[in-house]
Design a protein around this motif. Sequence first.
Motif, PDB file in Angstrom:
ATOM      1  N   TRP A  15      -0.576  -6.589  10.944  1.00  0.00           N
ATOM      2  CA  TRP A  15      -0.082  -6.753   9.572  1.00  0.00           C
ATOM      3  C   TRP A  15       0.234  -8.217   9.297  1.00  0.00           C
ATOM      4  O   TRP A  15      -0.063  -8.730   8.226  1.00  0.00           O
ATOM      5  CB  TRP A  15       1.161  -5.879   9.395  1.00  0.00           C
ATOM      6  CG  TRP A  15       1.675  -5.903   8.002  1.00  0.00           C
ATOM      7  CD1 TRP A  15       1.163  -5.242   6.927  1.00  0.00           C
ATOM      8  CD2 TRP A  15       2.801  -6.623   7.524  1.00  0.00           C
ATOM      9  NE1 TRP A  15       1.900  -5.519   5.818  1.00  0.00           N
ATOM     10  CE2 TRP A  15       2.906  -6.365   6.146  1.00  0.00           C
ATOM     11  CE3 TRP A  15       3.732  -7.471   8.130  1.00  0.00           C
ATOM     12  CZ2 TRP A  15       3.913  -6.916   5.373  1.00  0.00           C
ATOM     13  CZ3 TRP A  15       4.724  -8.020   7.349  1.00  0.00           C
ATOM     14  CH2 TRP A  15       4.808  -7.741   5.992  1.00  0.00           C
TER      15      TRP A  15
ATOM     16  N   GLN B 205      -5.381   3.949   1.281  1.00  0.00           N
ATOM     17  CA  GLN B 205      -4.377   4.157   0.244  1.00  0.00           C
ATOM     18  C   GLN B 205      -5.049   4.488  -1.074  1.00  0.00           C
ATOM     19  O   GLN B 205      -5.109   3.678  -1.979  1.00  0.00           O
ATOM     20  CB  GLN B 205      -3.484   2.927   0.132  1.00  0.00           C
ATOM     21  CG  GLN B 205      -2.747   2.696   1.420  1.00  0.00           C
ATOM     22  CD  GLN B 205      -1.517   1.876   1.200  1.00  0.00           C
ATOM     23  OE1 GLN B 205      -0.694   2.167   0.355  1.00  0.00           O
ATOM     24  NE2 GLN B 205      -1.390   0.825   1.969  1.00  0.00           N
TER      25      GLN B 205
ATOM     26  N   ASN C 147       5.564   3.978   0.365  1.00  0.00           N
ATOM     27  CA  ASN C 147       5.464   2.697  -0.342  1.00  0.00           C
ATOM     28  C   ASN C 147       5.159   2.911  -1.812  1.00  0.00           C
ATOM     29  O   ASN C 147       4.679   2.010  -2.468  1.00  0.00           O
ATOM     30  CB  ASN C 147       4.379   1.830   0.296  1.00  0.00           C
ATOM     31  CG  ASN C 147       3.014   2.440   0.153  1.00  0.00           C
ATOM     32  OD1 ASN C 147       2.881   3.576  -0.272  1.00  0.00           O
ATOM     33  ND2 ASN C 147       1.989   1.695   0.488  1.00  0.00           N
ATOM     34  N   ARG C 148       5.435   4.087  -2.354  1.00  0.00           N
ATOM     35  CA  ARG C 148       4.990   4.367  -3.716  1.00  0.00           C
ATOM     36  C   ARG C 148       6.063   4.136  -4.756  1.00  0.00           C
ATOM     37  O   ARG C 148       5.744   3.993  -5.927  1.00  0.00           O
ATOM     38  CB  ARG C 148       4.507   5.823  -3.817  1.00  0.00           C
ATOM     39  CG  ARG C 148       3.224   6.060  -3.069  1.00  0.00           C
ATOM     40  CD  ARG C 148       2.037   5.518  -3.813  1.00  0.00           C
ATOM     41  NE  ARG C 148       1.022   5.056  -2.880  1.00  0.00           N
ATOM     42  CZ  ARG C 148      -0.189   4.660  -3.237  1.00  0.00           C
ATOM     43  NH1 ARG C 148      -0.551   4.675  -4.493  1.00  0.00           N
ATOM     44  NH2 ARG C 148      -1.040   4.232  -2.347  1.00  0.00           N
TER      45      ARG C 148
ATOM     46  N   ARG D 159       6.466  -2.995  -5.558  1.00  0.00           N
ATOM     47  CA  ARG D 159       6.740  -1.957  -4.575  1.00  0.00           C
ATOM     48  C   ARG D 159       7.598  -2.481  -3.431  1.00  0.00           C
ATOM     49  O   ARG D 159       8.381  -1.743  -2.868  1.00  0.00           O
ATOM     50  CB  ARG D 159       5.437  -1.410  -4.016  1.00  0.00           C
ATOM     51  CG  ARG D 159       4.731  -0.526  -5.019  1.00  0.00           C
ATOM     52  CD  ARG D 159       3.477   0.007  -4.388  1.00  0.00           C
ATOM     53  NE  ARG D 159       2.832   0.963  -5.290  1.00  0.00           N
ATOM     54  CZ  ARG D 159       1.628   1.436  -5.093  1.00  0.00           C
ATOM     55  NH1 ARG D 159       0.945   1.050  -4.037  1.00  0.00           N
ATOM     56  NH2 ARG D 159       1.106   2.288  -5.923  1.00  0.00           N
TER      57      ARG D 159
ATOM     58  N   PHE E 109       7.192  -3.222  -0.225  1.00  0.00           N
ATOM     59  CA  PHE E 109       7.105  -2.496   1.054  1.00  0.00           C
ATOM     60  C   PHE E 109       7.886  -1.180   1.016  1.00  0.00           C
ATOM     61  O   PHE E 109       8.385  -0.731   2.041  1.00  0.00           O
ATOM     62  CB  PHE E 109       7.614  -3.346   2.215  1.00  0.00           C
ATOM     63  CG  PHE E 109       7.093  -4.742   2.221  1.00  0.00           C
ATOM     64  CD1 PHE E 109       5.735  -4.964   2.370  1.00  0.00           C
ATOM     65  CD2 PHE E 109       7.931  -5.812   2.071  1.00  0.00           C
ATOM     66  CE1 PHE E 109       5.228  -6.242   2.368  1.00  0.00           C
ATOM     67  CE2 PHE E 109       7.438  -7.101   2.062  1.00  0.00           C
ATOM     68  CZ  PHE E 109       6.081  -7.321   2.215  1.00  0.00           C
TER      69      PHE E 109
END
Lengths: 196, 357
Positions: free
Chosen positions: A51, A62, B43-44, B51, B53
């Motif tokens: 990351w 996602q 994370n929504r 957002r 994180f």
Amino acid sequence: MASAPASPPPPKVLLVRREVAAHPRQRFYLAEVLVGLRVTAGHFFRNMGRWMRGQKGAVTYQWPEDRRPLASRLRSLHRLVRRDDGSPRCVACMMCETVCPAHCIYIVAGEHPNPDVEKYPTRFDIDLGKCVFCGFCVEACPEDAIRMDTGILEFSAFSREGLVYSKDVLLALEPAGADGLPTMAPPAALVRRGFE
Amino acid sequence: MVDLGIAFARVAFIMGFVLNLGGLLTWVERKQSAVMQDRVGANRASILGFRLFGLFHPLADALKMLTKEDFMPARADRVLFLVAPVASVFFALSGFATIPFGDVLQVGGREISLQAVELNAGVLYVFAMLSMGVYGVVLAGWASANNFALLGGQRAAALMISAEVAIGASIMGVCMVYGSLDLQEIARGQGAYWGGVIPKWGLLTQPLGFVLFLTAGIATTKRAPFDFPEGESEIIGYNVEYSGMKFGMFLMADFVETVVVAGMTTALFLGGWQVPWLFRDGFHLPGGLLIGLPHLVVVLLQVGAFVTKVVAMVWFLMLIRWTLPRFRYDQAMRLGWLGLLPLAVLNIVLTAAVLLL
């Protein structure tokens, strides 16, 4: 008097105590805890490192921002192929309706003004609530008039009627791009019902 | 008046630290478990498209819990049903009061010990508050008029007894080495050095005590691998009849207890606010090198070191929580009584023998 046939002896009840003999290290437990922690911490730091470097640490796609690449042969939402003048290539031969194992295609044929074409569909409905996406209709079509190459997978609706796609909607759909992803959004539910 | 202000500031710092860290732990729990399992994690939740994180998820959680239906069973004991979550959170929050987060701050001729409460029996106080926390759980189990909840409360009580005995015995070794029950004194005692190089942290003077304390400490937080009072896959647990923010308070109490155990571990075994080779006037490096630092910088370094150690400890507790599967009820009892307690007693004897020699 013949005596009743002797019933089989009752099964012996065996008291089996299954105890897996644990390795002394496992019985001590603490060492095994450290082994487990090494695995999970390894995943943690590897993913965090990825990351930090801007790479993807998780296996997650996602959706909807991040779509999985689709296989080029994937059978997605149907579309009716158009002629140059925008009319359907379909000649209403009923092949697809006949071969469909789910009986989800409904065609009403009409007479085409061009005698070489003979017929065209005045109605061509596909009930996606019934469709099993077997692709037989595409295989059966002699005119290459129906394809399942839109790449559209998201066509949910709030009613069963909303899943019935009419001719106009199917004609308006476009094939997927070179990456296999759809080039257009799935049609809105109201349009599908033909309520425009 | 000034004294009152100082007391208020110290309590405010501790409460702010513990509550914020405890609230943040819902996020840490989600995200850390996700990273450990190759996932992304929540994370929504977004505010104006940001957002961050998934940092807004704790806010969304609180909002959800505050607006949910607050259900109470018809046959529940109305008073105890209300008291239980409050007791749970109260004892968890008050546990941090005697844990020192820094040495002495000198301001205008005053010497302020950086801890919420100066208590010469600080270890016993934290220990007592951690034990009292079980009252909330047991009361919840009893007041819910639900057999599963009662079973959960009873399991919590049994776990707490078997873990607290071991925790008390494992702390004794530390108290013997540093000769005090005052957490501030214990933290100062860990500022000594072997040969001027290796700091005498509790981790090094009491390695066995550290392992025992950590194990029993995880048990007192009632989280995995000791989460059978909750046991959501079998009996749902003491909080089965709770909903809304009352349930949220039990959740909060668990997280705050995690912070308290992390703080206690830091104070007892990781040197508290000690930075290696940092003294009141600056760094005394092993080679005889001296780097002088102003008083305020030293204090800030100490507080920073304490916060860092607590956060690292919380991370480690989370790592354990997401690595180990749950103990069976009888396994945990056996671990407590036949594993931890004899070893803790042995630790006391060994420590006494070493101290005498």
